[in-house]
Scaffold this active site. Structure first.
Site, PDB file in Angstrom:
ATOM      1  N   TYR A 150       7.270   0.604 -21.146  1.00 22.72           N
ATOM      2  CA  TYR A 150       6.852   0.528 -19.743  1.00 22.72           C
ATOM      3  C   TYR A 150       7.952   1.116 -18.874  1.00 22.72           C
ATOM      4  CZ  TYR A 150       5.256  -1.547 -15.314  1.00 22.72           C
ATOM      5  OH  TYR A 150       4.818  -1.749 -14.023  1.00 22.72           O
ATOM      6  N   LYS A 179      15.944  -5.008 -12.317  1.00 23.21           N
ATOM      7  CA  LYS A 179      16.011  -6.411 -12.729  1.00 23.21           C
ATOM      8  C   LYS A 179      17.420  -7.008 -12.546  1.00 23.21           C
ATOM      9  CE  LYS A 179      11.617  -6.297 -14.988  1.00 23.21           C
ATOM     10  NZ  LYS A 179      10.984  -5.228 -15.714  1.00 23.21           N
ATOM     11  N   ASP A 194      15.544   4.060 -20.076  1.00 24.15           N
ATOM     12  CA  ASP A 194      15.066   3.096 -19.089  1.00 24.15           C
ATOM     13  C   ASP A 194      15.676   1.752 -19.466  1.00 24.15           C
ATOM     14  OD1 ASP A 194      13.798   1.201 -17.592  1.00 24.15           O
ATOM     15  OD2 ASP A 194      11.843   2.191 -17.650  1.00 24.15           O
TER      16      ASP A 194
END
Ligand SMILES: *Cc1c(COP(=O)(O)O)cnc(C)c1O
Length: 421
Positions: free
Chosen positions: A142, A258, A230
């Site tokens: 993702y 995050k 990522d």
């Protein structure tokens, strides 16, 4: 009707599915979401006053646990000095210096307000820097909800039972190629970038097999494509240097999010000075944001990262190890077939006999349909795991040995109930 049912009813009238991010709607596990009233450390309390030991931790945005006192103080102080200016600030410089000093090879960053924006901008940068269009990504990884990256995007989309998303024009994905994880793709000279979660954590937790990241690096070099890590989940979670230091493989571009926001909205993309020289105003790749480098988020990020010494990572890994080992034993003792992958402090859970090495395997495990029963059994016992089979667990530095013991005991009870059918 409980207060959560009441709020969910009201929510569904004004928010699609009652939520602002689909997995929160409990669609794949059924039932009513708990509406969080407050949280501290390892705990969240819902509107009905029920307490949960929380392993969601905002899907990894919170590494110290909720409402860390130093982070709360930093945000309070920053808020009192004004929350957004449209001018640069000292704390952006300090946060950028900090992350560049921690991640091997990272020389410059640009801040955004989400991981989605970070990955989207990293892709634009890679295309701008190479003058090529093609993006190669791995099924089950993702990278946020950008049109061109949503194809086979793992958890968020998979929990809805969708392969991609409506509203994404064919043209937007015409240059996106999706390949299986843990198989080194053969790239061509049209490829701008190979995007990867260096440890996959959005199809459950799937480790890169030995040599896989090195071989991806070599394949990018062979055709002149850029490698994008990522690290929105792995960054500052696997350790100070994230998956880059963990693997010893250096990408050309990074996306972060995050953990670096200390629980506030932040993303960041970065690279070498040479690559980042393509970003406006230095170069022709445009990227910007009204709230980018926001003073509340950078203050929280600095307050959290400032506490993350190597010792604390060792501590986090031992908490995660106790959780993974305990869950493994609890499920095993009841005769429930499951895999509990653990990479550093990242813990996953796959039901079934098969080792999971890619998205097809993860899907086969999720399709066994055991997770929703397990999830609700745990939730009923005051343990909050993510409401979807494709999510990682996020033990935090606030989780105590007692929290883990209670979690493992609950898992034993739930496993016994599962075994009894
Ligand atoms: C969460 C996540 C994103 C998207 O970040 P948002 O802040 O939700 O936009 C991108 N990549 C990975 C690996 C993620 O886990």
């Amino acid at each position: 009707m409980t207060i959560n049912d009441d709020l969910f009813g009201r929510a569904k009238a004004v928010l699609p599915g009652g939520v602002n991010s689909p997995v929160r709607a409990f669609l794949s596990v059924g039932g009513t979401p708990y509406f969080v009233a407050r949280a501290a450390g390892s705990r969240v309390w819902d509107e009905a006053g029920r307490e949960y030991i929380d392993f969601v931790q905002s899907y990894g945005a919170s590494i110290l646990g909720h409402a860390n006192p130093a982070a709360v103080d930093a945000v309070r102080t920053a808020a009192g000095n004004g929350t957004t200016f449209g001018a640069p600030t000292r704390s952006e410089v300090e946060l950028a210096e900090l992350v560049c000093s921690w991640v091997p090879g990272l020389e410059m960053v640009r801040m955004t307000s989400s991981g989605t924006e970070a990955a989207m901008s990293a892709i634009r940068l890679a295309r701008g820097a190479t003058g090529r269009d093609k993006v190669v990504k791995f099924a089950g990884c993702y990278h946020g909800h950008t049109d061109s990256l949503l194809a086979a995007g793992g958890s968020g989309v998979a929990n809805q039972g969708l392969v991609g998303s409506a509203g994404v024009p064919e043209a937007a994905v015409a240059d996106t190629v999706v390949v299986p994880y843990n198989v080194v793709p053969v790239l061509d000279e049209d490829t701008a970038v190979l995007a990867i979660e260096p440890v996959a954590a959005n199809m459950g937790v799937v480790a890169p097999e030995p040599g896989f990241l090195e071989a991806c690096r070599a394949e990018c070099d062979r055709v002149g494509a850029l490698l994008l890590f990522d690290e929105v989940i792995t960054g500052f979670r696997l350790g100070r240097g994230g998956a880059t230091a963990w693997s010893g493989v250096q990408p050309d571009v990074w996306a972060f999010g995050k953990v670096i926001g200390g629980g506030l909205p932040v993303g960041m993309f970065g690279g070498s000075r040479e690559v980042m020289g393509h970003v406006a105003p230095l170069g022709p790749v445009y990227q910007g944001g009204t709230l980018s480098g926001n003073p509340l988020a950078t203050a929280a990020g600095l307050a959290v990262l400032g506490q993350l010494t190597d010792d604390r990572y060792d501590e986090l890994i031992s908490i995660a190890t106790a959780l993974a080992d305990g869950l493994g034993e609890a499920l095993g003792a009841a005769g429930i077939a499951a895999q509990i992958p653990r990479i550093g402090p990242l813990v996953g859970l796959f039901f079934g006999e098969e080792i999971v090495r890619d998205y097809d395997d993860a899907k086969a495990s999720a399709d066994l349909g055991v997770y929703p029963t397990f999830f609700h059994g745990m939730l009923d016992r005051g343990i909050a795991f993510a409401p979807g089979a494709y999510e990682a667990m996020f033990p935090s530095l606030s989780h105590t040995a007692e929290d883990i013991a209670r979690t493992v005991d609950a898992a034993g009870e739930v496993a016994a109930a599962l075994a009894a059918g």
